[in-house]
Design a protein around this motif. Structure first.
Motif, PDB file in Angstrom:
ATOM      1  N   PRO A  37       0.825  -1.205   0.000  1.00 44.35           N
ATOM      2  CA  PRO A  37       0.000   0.000   0.000  1.00 44.35           C
ATOM      3  C   PRO A  37       0.865   1.263   0.000  1.00 44.35           C
ATOM      4  N   ASP A  38       0.327   2.314  -0.605  1.00 43.01           N
ATOM      5  CA  ASP A  38       1.008   3.606  -0.596  1.00 43.01           C
ATOM      6  C   ASP A  38       1.050   4.152   0.828  1.00 43.01           C
ATOM      7  N   TYR A  42       5.041  13.407   3.905  1.00 43.70           N
ATOM      8  CA  TYR A  42       4.791  14.832   4.121  1.00 43.70           C
ATOM      9  C   TYR A  42       5.948  15.421   4.916  1.00 43.70           C
ATOM     10  N   VAL A  43       6.580  16.445   4.362  1.00 42.03           N
ATOM     11  CA  VAL A  43       7.644  17.177   5.066  1.00 42.03           C
ATOM     12  C   VAL A  43       7.420  18.655   4.805  1.00 42.03           C
ATOM     13  N   GLY A  60       3.274  13.429  -0.938  1.00 43.93           N
ATOM     14  CA  GLY A  60       2.908  12.420  -1.915  1.00 43.93           C
ATOM     15  C   GLY A  60       2.857  11.056  -1.272  1.00 43.93           C
ATOM     16  N   THR A  61       3.281  10.040  -2.036  1.00 44.02           N
ATOM     17  CA  THR A  61       3.219   8.668  -1.536  1.00 44.02           C
ATOM     18  C   THR A  61       4.491   7.891  -1.874  1.00 44.02           C
ATOM     19  N   LEU A  62       4.702   6.834  -1.105  1.00 42.51           N
ATOM     20  CA  LEU A  62       5.825   5.913  -1.265  1.00 42.51           C
ATOM     21  C   LEU A  62       5.289   4.501  -1.085  1.00 42.51           C
ATOM     22  N   TYR A  73       7.808   6.116  -5.829  1.00 44.99           N
ATOM     23  CA  TYR A  73       7.237   7.289  -5.171  1.00 44.99           C
ATOM     24  C   TYR A  73       6.547   8.175  -6.192  1.00 44.99           C
ATOM     25  N   SER A  74       5.582   8.906  -5.689  1.00 43.67           N
ATOM     26  CA  SER A  74       4.865   9.912  -6.457  1.00 43.67           C
ATOM     27  C   SER A  74       4.791  11.128  -5.541  1.00 43.67           C
TER      28      SER A  74
END
Length: 160
Positions: A37-38, A42-43, A60-62, A73-74
């Motif tokens: 799952p993604d 967030y930073v 985004g997502t990893l 990643y996106s």
């Protein structure tokens, strides 16, 4: 007519048997690893001079693959008030640094420029974890140029 139908049946049987043998002898393709799952990334980087000026935001997502050697990643990097443009790097297993390549730009509210990063990385060996470091600079109230880096959480690969 019976001879003809026996011949057709024999030919059909031979064709089916040949197809079955060919299928059995073909090498099977290896199973592809599936992505888990993604995980949200967030930073928010802000100045640390007491003003907390927003400098850059990475979000985004990893996701990790079940084969333990790839991740994808996106992400978008929002350039807020940093000077010059902010940057980020990907830290794999706490030591290996990857510098991502932009795949485009988009617009987001509150951003001078929003740079897009979409990638699938074949690391080549076991990926235990990934971290993102965002760097940006600014001129403080005293006119001095300052720079800082903020790290994301460390994202552990759930497959190892």
């Amino acid at each position: 007519m019976t001879t003809r139908s026996r011949g057709r049946r024999l030919a059909a049987s031979v064709a089916l048997a040949g197809g079955a043998i060919a299928t059995a002898l073909l090498p099977t393709t290896p199973a592809h690893a599936a992505y888990g799952p993604d995980q949200p990334v967030y930073v928010q980087l802000v100045s640390n001079d007491g003003n907390a000026t927003p400098l850059a935001r990475l979000e985004g997502t990893l996701a990790f693959d079940s084969g333990n050697t790839k991740y994808r990643y996106s992400l978008t990097l929002c350039w807020q008030s940093a000077y010059p443009a902010p940057s980020f790097r990907v830290i794999v297993n706490g030591t290996t640094t990857n510098y991502p390549t932009s795949t485009g730009t988009t617009t987001k509210s509150g951003c001078q420029v929003t740079t897009v990063y979409n990638n699938e990385v074949n690391f080549g060996s076991t990926v235990r974890n990934v971290r993102f470091d965002v760097t940006g600079g600014w001129f403080g109230t005293n006119g001095q140029y300052q720079m800082r880096t903020k790290s994301s959480s460390t994202y552990d690969n759930p497959y190892n």
